[in-house]
Structures are given as structure tokens and as C-alpha cells.
Design an enzyme around this catalytic site. Structure first.
Site, PDB file in Angstrom:
ATOM      1  CB  THR A  72      29.741   8.586  48.270  1.00  0.00           C
ATOM      2  OG1 THR A  72      29.309   9.697  49.060  1.00  0.00           O
ATOM      3  CG2 THR A  72      29.295   7.290  48.922  1.00  0.00           C
ATOM      4  CG  ASN A 151      31.832  15.891  57.054  1.00  0.00           C
ATOM      5  OD1 ASN A 151      32.778  15.194  57.389  1.00  0.00           O
ATOM      6  ND2 ASN A 151      30.584  15.524  57.237  1.00  0.00           N
ATOM      7  CB  THR A 239      28.854   6.491  29.277  1.00  0.00           C
ATOM      8  OG1 THR A 239      28.714   5.295  28.510  1.00  0.00           O
ATOM      9  CG2 THR A 239      29.096   7.670  28.342  1.00  0.00           C
ATOM     10  CB  CYS A 328      25.098  12.465  54.802  1.00  0.00           C
ATOM     11  SG  CYS A 328      26.297  13.268  53.770  1.00  0.00           S
TER      12      CYS A 328
HETATM   13  N1  PLP Z   1      33.482  13.104  52.240  1.00  0.00           N
HETATM   14  C1  PLP Z   1      33.246  14.250  52.905  1.00  0.00           C
HETATM   15  C2  PLP Z   1      34.237  14.721  53.909  1.00  0.00           C
HETATM   16  C3  PLP Z   1      32.087  14.980  52.662  1.00  0.00           C
HETATM   17  O1  PLP Z   1      31.842  16.111  53.330  1.00  0.00           O
HETATM   18  C4  PLP Z   1      31.152  14.480  51.723  1.00  0.00           C
HETATM   19  C5  PLP Z   1      29.861  15.161  51.506  1.00  0.00           C
HETATM   20  O2  PLP Z   1      29.183  15.545  52.433  1.00  0.00           O
HETATM   21  C6  PLP Z   1      31.469  13.287  51.038  1.00  0.00           C
HETATM   22  C7  PLP Z   1      32.620  12.637  51.327  1.00  0.00           C
HETATM   23  C8  PLP Z   1      30.538  12.718  50.011  1.00  0.00           C
HETATM   24  O3  PLP Z   1      30.575  13.506  48.845  1.00  0.00           O
HETATM   25  P1  PLP Z   1      29.565  13.234  47.647  1.00  0.00           P
HETATM   26  O4  PLP Z   1      28.327  13.994  47.980  1.00  0.00           O
HETATM   27  O5  PLP Z   1      30.271  13.774  46.423  1.00  0.00           O
HETATM   28  O6  PLP Z   1      29.352  11.776  47.563  1.00  0.00           O
END
Ligand code: PLP
Length: 389
Positions: A72, A151, A239, A328
Site C-alpha cells: 500500500t 486480487n 529505520t 481489505c
Molecule cells: N495491491 C494488491 C493487488 C493487493 O492484493 C494488496 C493486498 O491485498 C495490496 C496492494 C496491499 O498490500 P499490503 O497489504 O502489503 O499493503
């Protein structure tokens, strides 16, 4: 009851080799990589080693990798960082309607600050139309951000073709791809893909949570979004998560292991068996997204007359962990923006189930789903009063 985990797109367990590689850096090798003493240097060298592993995997220089706290954050850095550096009065961005919220919400925030954003639609198969992209490109298009693999429905975008069109139409426009879901299965050589920026995440590839990385092609104008001590060449102060970065490096090494290719073949066979059997034995069920342009581990099926959340709860009671969409967005009762973009009605989108396979699944898991799912759907249809006419 033995548990069957079918939510690998949400997150993966850490590979034991990842845990082993990390553990020393949580205990005795705990130094701050910025310290000049031996403890610090050991940590700094470990980060350097992981950076080299990622660079080899992506076919780039190690200086082109920036470690972040998540994918993210990497998506945010790519989008806000490029737009900030462009210093264009009214920047234009192009993305797709099916991106992860990490990209969509970043674009939305920029739109709130005066940027123009074009959201490309996708066909029924979930794939972006190259002709639509070509039409959308303008002289002030600063960035195009299109994910490598989705996803929710696992559809794979023609990234190299997209890059070619962008560079031919407007060479100054930068191209970012979120490759989070692709890394386990697809070639991520950035030169072959033609990407200027690429995002990946640790916890989707049997690495730890809370670590990600952004590839930034040398010479790409970009500004930081986090300010502080100037870590990661000034692009990501804070860090470093040493153990996390080491774990991410080890996870990438495991993907490069020839064993991983064999595991992926098995995963694809399981996926194909699930899709074929479910569509055959459960009436009024349909696959969402292209079958041909699809990640080997993604099954996303809609069932008329059964609500997605209810299916997930009922499966969980039988020891099967699946999902309705992305982790999410679970907890929200809104239908998936991805399924709506594919042209599904709100009602059908509500009845979707996502099962994503991984390297620890067995043939028994597949058999269990085939046995349990039809019973669950039949029960839920009875409750909802659904009748096939
Ligand atoms: N991008 C995609 C396509 C994802 O599937 C996800 C997680 O669901 C993310 C970004 C976000 O990843 P993170 O959990 O490392 O922030």
C-alpha cells in the site's frame, strides 16, 4: 477439524525458510542499519543482500529498489511521489476501475487536490482495452497505473503491451504496475514488462507482513511522501524493518527455486479441477473473469440465490477459509467494485466466492470443497427462497 486455507490472495503463511532467515535479525543481530558499529553493519549488509535478491528477480539494479512498510505504501509512493515531482499544474493520471484500493484511493485523493483521473473500464473478461488506453493518453498524462494481476478475479493484464502503447504515444508518461498478486506466478522482469515503477508485497509471497518494495527505474523523477532521516536514498525515511526485509528477500529466493514452478503447476491443476467441477455440479453458477488470462491460483465464482458473506461463514463452519473478495473489503457489505466493473449486477456480485490456492494446499483440500460447497449453496438457496425457473 483439519482446516483448509483457500485465501492465499489475502495473505500467506511465512515459509519456514523465511522464518529461519528472519529470526537472527529479531534477536542477536538486532542492530540499527544506520549505526557504524558491527551490529549496525551486519544489519545493513543483510538489507543489501535482500536488495540484490530483489534486483536479480526483477532484472534491475539494486539501487532501483526502495523497501517500504507495505505494498500500500509502495503504491502511494509511486503515485503521489511521481505526481509531486512532475510539478504539472493539472496532472492527468490513468488507472483502471479494478485496481486495489491502495491505487484507487491514492488517485481519488489526488483528484480531490485538482488532478484529473481517467478510470479505464474493463471487458467482461476483466482485461483492460488497449484502444481505450490509447485514447485516454494526453500530453499532461503524468502516470498510468495498471495492476499486473487482479486480487479478486485473478485476471492478468497485458503489461508489456500497455507499456509499449504508453511509451509510443507519450514517452514522458511514466508507467506503474502493482504486481503484488503476480509475483508468485508471473515473470516480473521489469525490462520485459516495460514498467518504470513496480510494487510488491512480502505477505502475499510467503514472506512477512508489514514489508513491501517499490522498483523505481533509474532517472525516474519522484519525490518522497515520508520525510525524516533520509533512509532508502531519501525516498523512504524510517529505520528499516531489517527482519522483514530479510524475510522478503528469502521469500523471493524461494520463488526462484525450481520447486516453486512445480508447485505452481499443481496449484493450476487444483484450480482447474475446482472451476470445472463446481460449474458442473452447482447449477446457476458462473466463473467471474477470464479463464485464459487468469492467475493459476484464482477461483472466483458467483452463485445465484446465495449471498457471498453467508457462503464464507458457512464454509468457515466446515473448516474452509475462503473470501468474497479482497481481505481489505471484507467486512463491508458493498458489492465488489471489481465485479461491478466486470458488468455483474449488484445482486450477482453479492453472491460471489473467491478461493485462492497456495503451495500448502493438497488434493484433499480440493476434494473437501467439492464435497462441502454444493451442500452449503443448496442450504443457503433454500433459506433465501431461491428457485431456479
Ligand atoms: N495491491 C494488491 C493487488 C493487493 O492484493 C494488496 C493486498 O491485498 C495490496 C496492494 C496491499 O498490500 P499490503 O497489504 O502489503 O499493503
Amino acid at each position: 477439524m483439519p482446516k483448509t486455507y483457500l485465501d492465499y490472495a489475502a495473505t500467506t503463511p511465512c515459509d519456514p525458510k523465511v522464518v529461519k532467515a528472519m529470526s537472527g535479525f529479531l534477536k542477536k543481530d538486532f542492530g540499527n542499519p544506520s549505526s557504524i558499529h558491527n551490529f549496525g553493519q551486519k544489519a545493513s549488509m543483510a538489507i543489501g543482500g535482500a536488495r540484490e535478491v530483489l534486483a536479480e528477480f526483477l532484472g534491475c539494479e539494486s539501487e532501483e529498489i526502495v523497501f517500504t512498510g507495505s505494498a500500500t505504501e509502495a503504491d502511494n509512493l509511486a503515485i503521489f511521489g511521481v505526481v509531486k515531482a512532475a510539478k504539472v499544474a493539472q496532472p492527468h493520471l490513468i488507472t483502471s476501475q479494478i485496481e486495489h484500493p491502495a491505487v484507487l484511493e491514492s488517485c481519488r485523493a489526488l483528484a480531490g487536490q485538482g488532478a484529473q483521473v481517467t478510470y479505464l473500464s474493463v471487458g467482461k473478461d476483466g482485461v483492460v482495452e488497449i484502444a481505450e488506453l490509447k485514447k485516454a493518453l494526453k500530453s499532461n498524462t503524468v502516470l498510468v497505473s495498471i495492476m499486473y494481476a487482479n486480487n479478486e478475479v485473478g485476471t492478468v493484464q497485458p503489461i508489456a503491451e500497455i507499456a509499449e502503447v504508453i511509451k509510443k504515444t507519450n514517452p514522458k508518461t511514466l508507467f506503474h504496475t502493482d504486481a503484488v498478486q503476480a509475483v508468485n506466478f508471473l515473470d516480473c522482469d521489469v525490462k520485459k514488462l516495460g514498467a518504470d515503477l513496480l510494487t510488491l508485497s512480502g505477505h502475499k509471497i510467503y514472506g512477512p507482513k508489514g514489508v513491501g518494495a517499490l522498483y523505481i527505474k533509474k532517472g525516474t523523477p519522484i519525490e518522497p511522501i515520508i520525510y525524516g532521516g533520509g533512509h532508502e536514498r531519501g525516498l523512504r525515511s524510517g529505520t528499516e524493518n531489517v527482519a522483514g526485509i530479510v524475510g522478503l528477500g528469502q521469500a523471493i529466493k524461494e520463488i526462484q527455486n525450481p520447486k516453486s514452478k512445480i508447485q505452481n503447476i499443481r496449484i493450476r491443476q487444483f484450480r482447474d479441477k475446482l472451476i470445472k467441477t463446481i460449474l458442473k455440479i452447482i447449477p446457476a453458477s458462473r466463473l467471474n473473469g477470464s479463464l485464459a488470462q487468469r492467475l493459476p491460483n484464482n477461483v472466483n465464482i458467483s452463485f445465484d440465490g446465495a449471498e457471498g458473506e453467508a457462503i464464507v461463514v458457512a464454509l468457515d463452519q466446515k473448516g474452509i477459509a475462503a473470501s468474497t473478495g479482497s481481505a481489505c473489503s471484507s467486512g463491508s457489505l458493498e458489492p465488489s467494485h471489481v465485479l461491478l466493473a466486470l458488468g455483474l449486477s449488484e445482486e450477482v456480485a453479492h453472491g460471489s466466492l473467491r478461493m485462492t490456492l497456495g503451495k500448502y494446499n493438497t488434493a484433499k483440500d480440493v476434494e473437501k470443497v467439492i464435497k462441502v460447497l454444493p451442500v452449503v449453496i443448496q442450504k443457503l438457496r433454500k433459506i433465501s427462497g431461491y428457485s431456479q425457473s
